[in-house]
Design an enzyme around this catalytic site. Structure first.
Site: not given
Length: 221
Positions: A82, A193, A195
């Site tokens: 990001c 993202h 994750e």
């Protein structure tokens, strides 16, 4: 996984818990730190970021981490996430002009207002937030077993405009096709993202834990 020691750069502005949790889930050892001495003991680096570009650069400088990030991004497997991707660029136009780390050629700019107006009169929302397809453009080790056009999670108001087309690794669509990933040598970075992106994101992060930093001739600058 191989128990890789993953340094996660803590400069007070990143989504560290989610990243560290994903690394540990995949069998890696997450070393979250703002100390160069601790980060230097790891074999790979994740550079996350959430917030405004200028604030993040100031926080990085205040913790004396800029030089370490520059060196790490050239010497070991390195993943930007990001704002951690945006800060690798030369500059950003977010809330004024700000210098970036200058590791990759390009700048960070806002979505042009004229592109946000849809034909039906509605306006696309900024920030761009939610799930969107990631269209892979290179055969990169981090994309191994990640389905083409898999959905990844995005939250951003600005995007990267690379000055070197050869570093573009993936794009996504919001108002128009925009740069969603870049790759060069041992460095890889995403606007989205991983994750927070379910199985596809975990697969990409798992690939990073075993990546030796070699991406072949397609992403060498």
């Amino acid at each position: 996984m191989n128990g890789a020691r993953v340094g996660i750069v803590d400069y007070g502005m990143g989504n560290l818990y989610s990243v560290a949790k994903a690394v540990e889930y995949l069998g890696g050892k997450a070393v979250v730190s703002d100390q160069v001495s601790e980060l230097a003991t790891t074999d790979r680096i994740i550079f996350p970021g959430v917030g405004a570009f200028g604030d993040c650069m100031a926080a990085l400088e205040a913790r004396e981490l800029s030089d370490f990030v520059r060196v790490a991004a050239q010497t070991r497997p390195f993943l930007g996430i990001c704002l951690g991707m945006q800060m690798l660029m030369d500059s950003s136009a977010e809330h004024g002009e700000h210098a970036g780390l200058g590791l990759l050629p390009g700048r960070v700019i806002p979505f042009p207002e004229e592109t946000l107006q849809k034909p039906d009169g509605q306006r696309l929302k900024i920030p761009h937030m939610g799930w969107n397809e990631l269209h892979q453009l290179v055969d990169h080790p981090l994309f191994a077993s990640v389905p083409q056009n898999a959905q990844f999670y995005f939250v951003h108001s600005y995007y990267v405009e690379p000055a070197a087309p050869e570093i573009l690794a993936a794009f996504s669509d919001y108002a128009f096709p925009f740069c969603a990933a870049v790759a060069a040598d041992n460095l890889f970075a995403l606007q989205c993202h991983p994750e927070k992106s379910g199985n596809a994101g975990l697969r990409l992060l798992g690939n990073f834990l075993t990546w030796d930093g070699d991406c072949g001739s397609q992403c060498v600058i």
